[in-house]
Every structure is written in C-alpha cells, then in structure tokens.
Design an enzyme around this catalytic site. Structure first.
Site, PDB file in Angstrom:
ATOM      1  N   SER A   1      -6.864  21.555  24.681  1.00  0.00           N
ATOM      2  CA  SER A   1      -7.245  22.467  25.754  1.00  0.00           C
ATOM      3  C   SER A   1      -7.326  23.888  25.221  1.00  0.00           C
ATOM      4  O   SER A   1      -6.589  24.272  24.304  1.00  0.00           O
ATOM      5  CB  SER A   1      -6.252  22.379  26.915  1.00  0.00           C
ATOM      6  OG  SER A   1      -5.317  23.430  26.826  1.00  0.00           O
ATOM      7  N   LYS A   2      -8.258  24.645  25.796  1.00  0.00           N
ATOM      8  CA  LYS A   2      -8.476  26.016  25.335  1.00  0.00           C
ATOM      9  C   LYS A   2      -7.229  26.858  25.502  1.00  0.00           C
ATOM     10  O   LYS A   2      -6.978  27.766  24.742  1.00  0.00           O
ATOM     11  CB  LYS A   2      -9.611  26.656  26.154  1.00  0.00           C
ATOM     12  CG  LYS A   2     -10.967  26.201  25.676  1.00  0.00           C
ATOM     13  CD  LYS A   2     -12.062  26.893  26.454  1.00  0.00           C
ATOM     14  CE  LYS A   2     -13.326  26.072  26.293  1.00  0.00           C
ATOM     15  NZ  LYS A   2     -14.374  26.352  27.216  1.00  0.00           N
ATOM     16  N   ARG A   3      -6.472  26.552  26.544  1.00  0.00           N
ATOM     17  CA  ARG A   3      -5.300  27.368  26.817  1.00  0.00           C
ATOM     18  C   ARG A   3      -4.156  27.056  25.858  1.00  0.00           C
ATOM     19  O   ARG A   3      -3.492  27.929  25.361  1.00  0.00           O
ATOM     20  CB  ARG A   3      -4.844  27.174  28.262  1.00  0.00           C
ATOM     21  CG  ARG A   3      -5.328  28.280  29.182  1.00  0.00           C
ATOM     22  CD  ARG A   3      -5.126  27.918  30.631  1.00  0.00           C
ATOM     23  NE  ARG A   3      -5.930  26.774  31.021  1.00  0.00           N
ATOM     24  CZ  ARG A   3      -5.468  25.605  31.421  1.00  0.00           C
ATOM     25  NH1 ARG A   3      -4.179  25.399  31.495  1.00  0.00           N
ATOM     26  NH2 ARG A   3      -6.280  24.631  31.758  1.00  0.00           N
TER      27      ARG A   3
END
Ligand code: GLU
Length: 441
Positions: A210-212
C-alpha cells in the site's frame, strides 16, 4: 499487448511490474507493445503524472511500438460504441422506461446502462485458469455517465478492441471488472483479449502493498540509487521465475526465458532485502569509471552532510574500491565517506551505545589518545600503536579498534579504518575527535 496506466498517482512498483510483463510478453513473442494513457478521470489526472510514466518506462528500458494514445481523446469512439449498443438494444438509457429501446438517441444528461443478458461468462485467464461469473452478479451496469463520460469498463473494452489488443496482462485487482469488459466487447462484435491477471504484490506481512504503508514509488528507489537494470531484473521475478532458476541475468535472457503461463497465482512478495542484494551485484558489475560516475551525484549533492568546500573528489575516488563490495545502493556511499569530509561526523546512536556498553572504552580512548599523540603518522605505525594500547588493557584487536572507530567515523562498521584515516585526516583532527568522544563518556 498494452500498458494502460491511469495517471492518478506516481508510477509505483506494481504498475511497473505490469508494464514490464506486457513488454516481456511482446518482446518474447514478437508482438507489439502499445502505451495507452487512461486519463479519463479529469478530477485526478495531472500532466506531470503522465510525464513521470514516460520517464520511468524509459528508465527501466521498457519501450513501446505504438502510442502513447490518450484515452481522453477517444471520447468520440466511446460515444459511437455506446450509440451502437443502444441501437442494437444491448444498452438502454437510465432514468427512463426500461422499454426505451433501439434507435434511441443519446441525450445529454442521461446515463446509459448495459443490458446484461442472463447466463454466465467464463474467462479463461492464462494465469488463474477458468473464472466463471454468473451474470446475475453483474446486473445492468453503467457504461456512460450522465456527465457525458464513459465508464472505465466501456472505454477500456472499446480501446482494446480498436487497438487490436490480443492479450491484456494486468493486476489481479481488475479481475472483477473483466466479465463486464468481455460482455461489452462481445456485444460490439469484437473478440475480447486473452486476459492474464498478475498476482498482487505483498509485503512481509503478506498484506497487499500500500502507498501509505510501504515504499512503493519508483522515484524513491531511483533516488536511493537503485540501478535501472537491477530494478527491472528484480521486477521481472515478481510472480515469475525462469525455468532454469537463474535469477540475476541480463534482460535479453529474461526475454528468452519468459513464459506467461509460468506466472504464479500466489501473491508476490516484494522483498527489499533481495532487491538490495540484486542492486549490490549490479553495482559491483560496473567498471570503476562507471561506478564513479554513478556515485558522483550522491557525493556532489547539496544534500550531502558535509560542507561542499570540504569535499575532495580524489579522496572519495580512493575510497570507492574499499567500499564497493558493501554497497547495496548508491546512496550507501555517503555514510562510508562522510567522516572524511565532515568536521564533526554524525555519531550513529546504536554505535555510540555499543561504545558506552563496551568494557574499558574510556581507558581505551585515553590510551589511544596517548599513543597517537607521539607515534609516527603512518598507517601501520598508527594501527600497531592502537593495538598495543589495547593489548595493554587486555583487549583484542577488534575490541581495541571499536571505540576508536566510532570516535573517528561515527559508526561501528565501515571501510578499513587506519589507512584512510592517516592518509586523509591530520593527527590533530583525529586526536580532537578521540578527546570529544572521551569527554562524552
Ligand atoms: N487503467 C487501469 C489502471 O491503471 C488499467 C487498465 C487495464 O490494464 O486494463 O488501473
């Protein structure tokens, strides 16, 4: 084949892997590679994101034979396809009587739904095998919005048909939209592409990247000094492996080995340690001149921790052979040489803890200060003086050297100490650092 990114964020490793697998398949089968920018979401598209796609494809060596096509410029084709579906009774205007049928003109402000027939669509996915979907699960889905824009499935299916795409290799997250794309293509009289849905990339906890949570942007890998050939080689192994098991190899060989049917179904672990290992192998394969060129931007960067007037390129150049075996990323050069250019190199906390915990660190620093004040300033003499001082305290060579190394370089690990220290730092400078460390204990 096509790579069809939506420019809604910076290119991440998952998209790059998708692009690469399409490219590998095209190059290994003699097919053509099309680049199509799916920029239909006006609210999220930014031109710099499209530029970044071009830039990073080029960086990775992924070229294309056709395009870039811009989906946003194909609105007319999408509208015609929807009109054809309306005329054929395969779609209907929403917010209207379900009886409103063939021949209806599309009018502004009306959405259009696909009239899903009863039955089942079976997708024969190259990677996942047969995936059957009962049409009851799909319902009559929207293909044209009331704001006059096509939905993803419509634009995607129409473009694939118009561009003669025979194989659509893409992320597993899109699998749920595939039966709808197949229905639309077939209703338009087109043959849908063969689909191959690639396994998702997962992190160490087997969770979807995930990007986060995870570092996924290609930009950050490039900035840290991952070499493009290492990155491309590693990306090729995310979900696929060559039958002969040889993982690190030139792209020409990967093309030869690549078989789409050998791609796995299971989530592909994005293993940073493995990527770093690959990168280290590629770094060591560079000629000394190429390695120096590759490291120069890191050494000469305004962000380097030393004042630029203290940087001495000839010193850095002499250090490279001493550290190249250990480099995993190009930016890894900075902590190897910072102590030669920083008046007060940053002291790594864990290394300092080791000195504090180390038995006799204070005595050792005192002894080193005394020994180095008088001995000849030559590598061997200095080394022997430190070891002798340690010996007198009952410390072996590595225990004797440890606090001296941390005091001078800021870290417990690093390149060979004595030679560069004596060659590039003055005696008074070394003594000053030893005294500073001693006073902190
Ligand atoms: N534009 C879609 C995306 O970036 C991919 C479409 C496709 O590959 O079929 O998620």
């Amino acid at each position: 084949m096509r790579f069809a990114p939506s420019p809604t964020g910076y290119l991440h490793v998952g998209s790059a892997r998708t692009a690469l697998f399409n490219w590998l398949y095209a190059r290994s089968t003699g097919g053509a590679m099309v680049l199509r920018i799916e920029d239909t979401d006006d609210s999220r598209n930014r031109p710099e994101l499209t530029d970044a796609i071009f830039e990073y494809l080029e960086w990775l060596g992924i070229d294309y034979d056709e395009g870039p096509h811009y989906q946003s410029q194909r609105r007319g084709c999408h509208r015609e396809a929807v009109q054809q579906l309306l005329d054929d009774g395969r779609a209907f205007l929403c917010d209207a009587d379900d009886n409103e049928l063939a021949g209806t003109e599309m009018t502004a402000g009306r959405a259009v739904r696909f009239r899903t027939p009863e039955g089942t669509t079976v997708i024969d996915d190259v990677i996942r095998g047969e995936v059957a979907v009962d049409h009851a699960q799909l319902g009559d889905f929207v293909i044209w919005r009331s704001d006059g824009s096509p939905t993803f499935v419509l634009a995607n299916a129409v473009d694939d048909a118009d561009m003669g795409i025979t194989h659509a290799i893409r992320g597993e997250d899109l699998l749920s939209s595939t039966p709808r794309a197949v229905l639309v293509a077939e209703a338009l009289g087109a043959t849908p592409p063969v689909y191959a849905h690639l396994p998702l990339l997962v992190n160490e906890q087997r969770k979807k990247l995930s990007k986060r949570r995870d570092d996924v942007s290609l930009e950050s890998y490039r900035r840290r000094g991952f070499l493009a050939p290492a990155m491309a080689n590693y990306l090729a192994l995310l979900g696929w492996g060559p039958r002969d098991g040889v993982e690190i190899r030139p792209m020409a060989e990967i093309i030869e080995q690549f078989r789409l049917e050998d791609v796995n179904k299971a989530g592909a672990f994005f293993d940073l340690a493995k990527l770093e290992h690959f990168n280290g192998v590629y770094i060591r394969a560079l000629s000394p001149g190429d390695l120096l060129d590759a490291l120069a931007p890191y050494l000469e960067s305004a962000e380097a921790p030393w004042p630029s007037e203290r940087y001495r390129p000839e010193v850095a150049e002499q250090m490279i052979p001493l550290v190249r075996e250990k480099l995993r990323t190009l930016d890894g050069i900075v902590p190897q040489v910072d102590w030669l250019f920083c008046p007060d190199p940053p002291i790594d906390e864990a290394s300092w803890e080791a000195v504090v915990r180390g038995k006799a660190s204070a005595e050792m620093l005192d002894a080193a200060i005394a020994a180095l004040a008088g001995c000849p300033w030559a590598p061997n003499a200095v080394k022997e003086a430190v070891f002798a001082a340690g010996g007198a305290l009952g410390l072996n060579r590595s225990k004797a050297q440890a606090p001296v190394r941390v005091a001078v370089t800021g870290r417990t690990v690093g390149p060979p100490l004595f030679e560069p220290m004596v060659q590039h730092l003055a005696r008074q400078e070394v003594l000053r650092r030893l005294r500073t460390a001693r006073s902190r204990l």
